[in-house]
Design an enzyme around this catalytic site. Sequence first.
Site, mmCIF file in Angstrom:
data_model
loop_
_atom_site.group_PDB
_atom_site.id
_atom_site.type_symbol
_atom_site.label_atom_id
_atom_site.label_comp_id
_atom_site.label_asym_id
_atom_site.label_seq_id
_atom_site.Cartn_x
_atom_site.Cartn_y
_atom_site.Cartn_z
ATOM 1 N NE ARG A 224 5.931 4.379 5.277
ATOM 2 C CZ ARG A 224 5.925 4.356 3.936
ATOM 3 N NH1 ARG A 224 5.230 3.441 3.296
ATOM 4 N NH2 ARG A 224 6.648 5.218 3.252
ATOM 5 C CG HIS A 272 7.045 -1.582 1.868
ATOM 6 N ND1 HIS A 272 7.388 -0.866 2.989
ATOM 7 C CD2 HIS A 272 6.561 -0.658 0.985
ATOM 8 C CE1 HIS A 272 7.128 0.417 2.786
ATOM 9 N NE2 HIS A 272 6.634 0.565 1.571
HETATM 10 P P1 NDP Z 1 -0.853 12.461 0.741
HETATM 11 O O1 NDP Z 1 -0.181 13.266 1.776
HETATM 12 O O2 NDP Z 1 -0.968 13.007 -0.634
HETATM 13 O O3 NDP Z 1 -2.336 12.081 1.215
HETATM 14 C C1 NDP Z 1 -2.637 11.736 2.529
HETATM 15 C C2 NDP Z 1 -4.145 11.707 2.697
HETATM 16 O O4 NDP Z 1 -4.439 11.271 4.032
HETATM 17 C C3 NDP Z 1 -4.800 13.074 2.541
HETATM 18 O O5 NDP Z 1 -6.037 12.946 1.869
HETATM 19 C C4 NDP Z 1 -5.017 13.531 3.981
HETATM 20 O O6 NDP Z 1 -6.131 14.403 4.159
HETATM 21 C C5 NDP Z 1 -5.308 12.208 4.649
HETATM 22 N N1 NDP Z 1 -5.037 12.247 6.100
HETATM 23 C C6 NDP Z 1 -3.866 12.473 6.720
HETATM 24 N N2 NDP Z 1 -4.018 12.421 8.057
HETATM 25 C C7 NDP Z 1 -5.328 12.164 8.274
HETATM 26 C C8 NDP Z 1 -6.108 11.996 9.441
HETATM 27 N N3 NDP Z 1 -5.584 12.102 10.676
HETATM 28 N N4 NDP Z 1 -7.429 11.765 9.288
HETATM 29 C C9 NDP Z 1 -7.992 11.688 8.059
HETATM 30 N N5 NDP Z 1 -7.295 11.818 6.908
HETATM 31 C C10 NDP Z 1 -5.984 12.057 7.024
HETATM 32 O O7 NDP Z 1 -0.097 11.041 0.712
HETATM 33 P P2 NDP Z 1 0.085 10.050 -0.522
HETATM 34 O O8 NDP Z 1 -1.259 9.766 -1.081
HETATM 35 O O9 NDP Z 1 1.144 10.554 -1.440
HETATM 36 O O10 NDP Z 1 0.679 8.760 0.227
HETATM 37 C C11 NDP Z 1 -0.021 8.121 1.272
HETATM 38 C C12 NDP Z 1 0.879 7.103 1.969
HETATM 39 O O11 NDP Z 1 1.061 5.948 1.147
HETATM 40 C C13 NDP Z 1 2.323 7.559 2.219
HETATM 41 O O12 NDP Z 1 2.394 8.380 3.365
HETATM 42 C C14 NDP Z 1 3.051 6.243 2.411
HETATM 43 O O13 NDP Z 1 3.052 5.887 3.772
HETATM 44 C C15 NDP Z 1 2.205 5.233 1.621
HETATM 45 N N6 NDP Z 1 2.935 4.676 0.475
HETATM 46 C C16 NDP Z 1 3.107 3.304 0.401
HETATM 47 C C17 NDP Z 1 3.766 2.733 -0.667
HETATM 48 C C18 NDP Z 1 3.918 1.254 -0.799
HETATM 49 O O14 NDP Z 1 4.632 0.778 -1.685
HETATM 50 N N7 NDP Z 1 3.255 0.452 0.023
HETATM 51 C C19 NDP Z 1 4.325 3.561 -1.761
HETATM 52 C C20 NDP Z 1 4.060 4.974 -1.598
HETATM 53 C C21 NDP Z 1 3.408 5.494 -0.504
HETATM 54 P P3 NDP Z 1 -6.111 15.892 3.510
HETATM 55 O O15 NDP Z 1 -6.106 15.679 2.011
HETATM 56 O O16 NDP Z 1 -7.375 16.487 3.963
HETATM 57 O O17 NDP Z 1 -4.862 16.544 4.010
#
Ligand code: NDP
Length: 309
Positions: A224, A272
């Site tokens: 994002r 995006h």
């Molecule tokens: P998930 O919720 O599956 O994964 C998020 C990951 O981030 C997890 O491993 C989580 O850790 C980690 N995380 C979250 N907060 C923290 C923190 N404070 N410190 C360290 N690690 C953290 O999300 P997705 O993989 O499904 O998607 C990720 C993002 O990709 C979406 O939120 C979206 O914003 C973006 N996106 C962008 C797109 C584009 O076209 N550009 C398309 C689709 C998504 P843990 O596993 O330990 O909880």
Amino acid sequence: MAIVIIRQDGKIDLWKEALLTEAPDLDVYSYYENHPKDDIEVALVWKHPEGSLAKYNNLELIACNGAGVDFIFEDPDVPEGIPITRVVDTKLAEDMSEHVLAVILAHLKNLDIYKLQQTQKVWKTRDYHRISDFKVGIMGLGELGSVLAKDLVRFGFEVQGWSNSPKSLENVNSFAGDDELSGFLASTEILVCLLPLTDKTTGILNKSLFKKLPKNAFVINVARGGHLVDLDLIEMLDNDHLSGAGLDVYHQEPLPTSHPFWQHEKIHMTPHYASVSDPKFVVPQIVENYRRLKAGKSLLNEVSRDKGY
Ligand code: NDP
């Protein structure tokens, strides 16, 4: 029980048709047509107008049409106490992985520089890099990040990842939590951000983080725009600490034409569109959740309101 689709990108009809093809028995309405508000129990949303969800008194589920739910939490009027689900989809993860791989390979092989040279009719060779030259570090090893990590390993990259909780992925070095962030950054030469946007991750891609990366690191933000402090990135590119950046997401989208990213020779932009929810693949899980809701069963892909993702 009825579903309302709320989005502002002209794709409501597409989603409505896909839902009705999958489950003709559903009552599906567009937010912009006359519809019985008290019958609405499910809202299928993507960047809905602020306050629109608060109009439904009997809402039981907010189903996000994409993987990122940050826009839902940004709405101060989002109804409390009802579940929020999001999209988890193999195709979405594969598309993201292919996009990031393309950005990395273009960087390794100087494709952007050569495109620029072509427009200037310049014949000039550039040293290229190999996959074995770089260690890729992925911030966020969730649904998307873990698929990317596996694909990069398959391609021969050295890969490490950082997340809240430690992960166990074959051939991927796992770092977790704030204490391990600096160690992760110190050995990351290509950084990919795939974190959700939350209070804790807003502005995480800033000067102090970039300084912890080795000189000449390359940064890819496909998560994002809110993760990145734009001027910090420009400063670190201009002082040659970073070698370049691949950006797919921005604070304001479309990015205003006056924004310095447009003109920056070290920034490679895409609008995006790294990976998008395809109704063909995503509608079955939305219908499945509708059925589960009606049957009082637990929902798929529920978001934690506490964690914000
Ligand atoms: P998930 O919720 O599956 O994964 C998020 C990951 O981030 C997890 O491993 C989580 O850790 C980690 N995380 C979250 N907060 C923290 C923190 N404070 N410190 C360290 N690690 C953290 O999300 P997705 O993989 O499904 O998607 C990720 C993002 O990709 C979406 O939120 C979206 O914003 C973006 N996106 C962008 C797109 C584009 O076209 N550009 C398309 C689709 C998504 P843990 O596993 O330990 O909880």
